[in-house]
Enzyme design. Sequence first.
Site, short mmCIF file in Angstrom:
data_model
loop_
_atom_site.label_atom_id
_atom_site.label_comp_id
_atom_site.label_asym_id
_atom_site.label_seq_id
_atom_site.Cartn_x
_atom_site.Cartn_y
_atom_site.Cartn_z
N ARG A 69 4.34 7.59 -0.05
CA ARG A 69 3.93 7.46 -1.45
C ARG A 69 4.11 8.80 -2.19
O ARG A 69 4.51 8.86 -3.33
CB ARG A 69 2.46 7.03 -1.59
N HIS A 89 -9.57 6.62 -8.48
CA HIS A 89 -9.26 6.23 -7.10
C HIS A 89 -8.66 7.37 -6.27
O HIS A 89 -8.01 7.13 -5.27
CB HIS A 89 -8.34 5.01 -7.09
P1 OAD Z 1 -2.13 -3.99 -10.40
O1 OAD Z 1 -0.88 -3.95 -9.60
O2 OAD Z 1 -3.24 -4.86 -9.98
O3 OAD Z 1 -1.78 -4.40 -11.87
C1 OAD Z 1 -0.69 -3.84 -12.56
C2 OAD Z 1 -0.65 -4.40 -13.95
O4 OAD Z 1 0.42 -3.74 -14.62
C3 OAD Z 1 -0.39 -5.91 -14.02
O5 OAD Z 1 -1.30 -6.50 -14.92
C4 OAD Z 1 1.05 -5.97 -14.54
O6 OAD Z 1 1.27 -7.11 -15.38
C5 OAD Z 1 1.14 -4.70 -15.35
N1 OAD Z 1 2.51 -4.18 -15.53
C6 OAD Z 1 3.61 -4.43 -14.79
N2 OAD Z 1 4.67 -3.76 -15.28
C7 OAD Z 1 4.23 -3.07 -16.36
C8 OAD Z 1 4.84 -2.19 -17.30
N3 OAD Z 1 6.12 -1.88 -17.22
N4 OAD Z 1 4.06 -1.67 -18.28
C9 OAD Z 1 2.74 -1.97 -18.36
N5 OAD Z 1 2.12 -2.80 -17.52
C10 OAD Z 1 2.85 -3.34 -16.52
O7 OAD Z 1 -2.60 -2.47 -10.52
P2 OAD Z 1 -4.02 -1.89 -10.92
O8 OAD Z 1 -4.72 -2.77 -11.89
O9 OAD Z 1 -3.82 -0.47 -11.25
O10 OAD Z 1 -6.82 0.63 -5.80
O11 OAD Z 1 -4.77 -1.98 -9.54
C11 OAD Z 1 -6.06 -1.52 -9.44
C12 OAD Z 1 -6.32 -0.96 -8.08
O12 OAD Z 1 -6.01 -1.92 -7.09
C13 OAD Z 1 -5.45 0.20 -7.70
O13 OAD Z 1 -5.91 1.44 -8.21
C14 OAD Z 1 -5.51 0.20 -6.22
C15 OAD Z 1 -5.29 -1.29 -6.00
O14 OAD Z 1 -5.66 -1.77 -4.85
C16 OAD Z 1 -6.95 1.47 -4.79
O15 OAD Z 1 -6.03 1.93 -4.16
C17 OAD Z 1 -8.38 1.80 -4.49
#
Ligand code: OAD
Length: 230
Positions: free
Chosen positions: A56, A104
């Site tokens: 990563r 995180h």
């Molecule tokens: P997710 O992968 O759950 O969500 C990513 C979001 O970004 C989704 O709603 C997509 O639709 C959106 N997305 C995709 N492409 C995009 C773009 N080009 N521009 C804007 N948005 C876009 O990621 P997180 O919500 O960050 O935790 O996940 C939360 C946590 O879950 C992470 O921090 C991690 C994970 O498990 C830990 O590692 C503790």
Amino acid sequence: MKKIVVLSGAGVSAESGIKTFRDSGGLWEGHDVMDVASPEGWAKDRELVLNFYNERRKNALSASPNKGHQIIAELENQFKVTVITQNVDNLHEKAGSSNVIHLHGELFKSRSTVDPNLIYDMDGWELNIGDKCEKGSQLRPHIVWFGEMVPMMEVAVEETLSADIFIVIGTSLQVYPAAGLLEYVKESNPKFIIDPNMPEVFPRPNLFLIEEVGSAGMKKVREIILKEYV
Ligand code: OAD
């Protein structure tokens, strides 16, 4: 100066070539999340976990901030800006944001396994078995794993309570406590959510849904707030 608080997730870094979590089908670069991002995974196979974060880190070292990160950083010219990010990459900082809270943890830091206050900056990408803290214990990634406390949450809530404008970008809002921050924003203050695949959110006053990728969405939001809220 008005205060903007940005809550970002993996989606803000998608245009920089870093994969989101939930868009990768439940697996994280081919791994079960619990094997690489939980205390149980660490207890089971430290080498696997260290190698996973080494990869990563390599990936993040070669990534550059995109227009979305840049616009967020540029907003500091007109606003007081706090970025609360769930991301462990350093692209907000690379873009020039000066006040970033990592909910995180951070890829480019390591931490002692006997004393959580011993946190070290990392220059390169490698953390290996045998790399030890000054008290002689194995170093681990400075990442908040599933099942662990989120130490920066209290600060994040404080920041959110005093936000005049709240921007959510690129998060599926599925992981708590981060997803709950939206509840702390004053009802009368504007809240923007930028996501090409809008997460389901409870309707509330002054909520603006911008169904765009991060760069295009931030351009739109900047236009609106510079016109209406400076
Ligand atoms: P997710 O992968 O759950 O969500 C990513 C979001 O970004 C989704 O709603 C997509 O639709 C959106 N997305 C995709 N492409 C995009 C773009 N080009 N521009 C804007 N948005 C876009 O990621 P997180 O919500 O960050 O935790 O996940 C939360 C946590 O879950 C992470 O921090 C991690 C994970 O498990 C830990 O590692 C503790």
